[in-house]
Design a protein around this motif. Structure first.
Motif, PDB file in Angstrom:
ATOM      1  N   VAL A  80      23.359   3.146  16.728  1.00  0.00           N
ATOM      2  CA  VAL A  80      23.632   1.865  16.071  1.00  0.00           C
ATOM      3  C   VAL A  80      24.327   2.161  14.743  1.00  0.00           C
TER       4      VAL A  80
ATOM      5  N   GLY B 136      27.098   0.488  11.600  1.00  0.00           N
ATOM      6  CA  GLY B 136      27.873  -0.607  11.050  1.00  0.00           C
ATOM      7  C   GLY B 136      29.330  -0.227  10.883  1.00  0.00           C
TER       8      GLY B 136
ATOM      9  N   LEU C   8      17.875  -8.060  14.038  1.00  0.00           N
ATOM     10  CA  LEU C   8      18.927  -7.625  14.953  1.00  0.00           C
ATOM     11  C   LEU C   8      18.767  -6.147  15.277  1.00  0.00           C
TER      12      LEU C   8
ATOM     13  N   HIS D  15      26.347   1.038  19.756  1.00  0.00           N
ATOM     14  CA  HIS D  15      26.393  -0.377  19.364  1.00  0.00           C
ATOM     15  C   HIS D  15      26.971  -0.450  17.957  1.00  0.00           C
TER      16      HIS D  15
ATOM     17  N   VAL E 195      27.787  -2.675  14.849  1.00  0.00           N
ATOM     18  CA  VAL E 195      27.344  -3.960  14.295  1.00  0.00           C
ATOM     19  C   VAL E 195      28.393  -4.430  13.285  1.00  0.00           C
TER      20      VAL E 195
END
Length: 275
Positions: free
Chosen positions: A225, A227, A268, A251, A253
């Motif tokens: 995950v 950003g 989230l 993923h 974000v």
């Protein structure tokens, strides 16, 4: 919710368990110089709602855990990974889902490589490949480095950390300053020795061959995950992890920086942690 001091060799580590002890466990491993409480309570609560118990802890040299004389007893990433295993042992957990953020993500990778039987799954948050060398991947954003340079002589404390977290939050998602300040005040109030957390900055000097074991040896189901506005560890680091670990899911974000101080972001992230 229960708090327990556990033994890790000569050290004592503060830990907290939330949720039903009979459920599968998620071990949360936070980043450099970060206490367990730097993980938002709302993230922990959402994970418990998903049907697991959650364990978070203070690294050595942070919070209520033991302070180390690093001149006499220097330590590296493998020692922090041994601390994580000691927490699992104290709770009599043969294995757990491991979720690590920033430096905690590197500790999680170490566990995935060197203690695969203890890892049910990996979630690597806002982190970089543990064996990456300087220059292999993009450096932090200029605005983050400029902030560090501009504040180098400022006195440490809650206000200084709030300003740092504002920069680390990125420049897109709103910054929840009241929640961030409350978390930082809580951490500063309970730190045995706030200055000891700086010892984590020495860890890079203790890099050994164990960090260069190929990440392709990781067999645990892995989610990454990251950003797309992370000013500390740019997205290319997460992409490199996804390329290195077999079958890893990435993923991205939108708008997320390096910390989780935006409204709704902890929930989230909790939904993306692999169980």
């Amino acid at each position: 919710m229960t708090e327990t001091m556990v033994t890790a060799g000569p050290l004592r580590l503060w830990t907290e368990r939330t949720g039903d002890p009979g459920r599968p466990a998620v071990l949360l491993i936070m980043g450099s110089s970060a206490q367990g409480y730097s993980c938002p309570d709302t993230l922990v609560d959402r994970l418990v709602d998903r049907g697991v118990q959650v364990i978070r802890y203070d690294h050595r040299d942070t919070g209520l855990s033991s302070v180390v004389d690093v001149d006499r007893h220097p330590y590296g990433l493998s020692d922090l990974a041994a601390d994580a295993l000691a927490v699992l042992d104290a709770y009599r957990l043969p294995s757990a889902h491991i979720a690590g953020a920033s430096m905690g993500g590197m500790i999680a990778q170490w566990l995935g490589v060197h203690a695969p039987d203890r890892v049910r799954s990996l979630t690597l948050l806002s982190t970089s490949p543990m064996g990456a060398r300087p220059g292999d991947l993009p450096p932090p954003a200029d605005r983050f480095l400029e902030h560090l340079a501009d504040t180098a002589g400022d006195p440490p404390g809650v206000d200084a950390d709030v300003a740092l977290f504002r920069v680390m939050n990125g420049d897109v998602r709103p910054f929840d300053e009241p929640a961030c300040r409350a978390m930082l005040e809580r951490c500063w109030a309970r730190a045995v020795d706030p200055s000891a957390a700086a010892h984590h900055g020495l860890i890079a000097r203790m890099a050994g061959p164990d960090l260069r074991t190929p990440l392709s040896t990781i067999t645990a189901p892995t989610t990454i995950v990251h950003g797309d506005r992370d000013p500390v560890v740019p997205l290319a680091h997460g992409e490199a992890l996804a390329a290195a670990i077999p079958h890893a899911e990435l993923h991205v974000v939108p708008g997320m920086g390096h910390v989780y101080c935006s409204p709704g972001l902890p929930e989230l992230i909790a939904g993306l942690i692999r169980l």
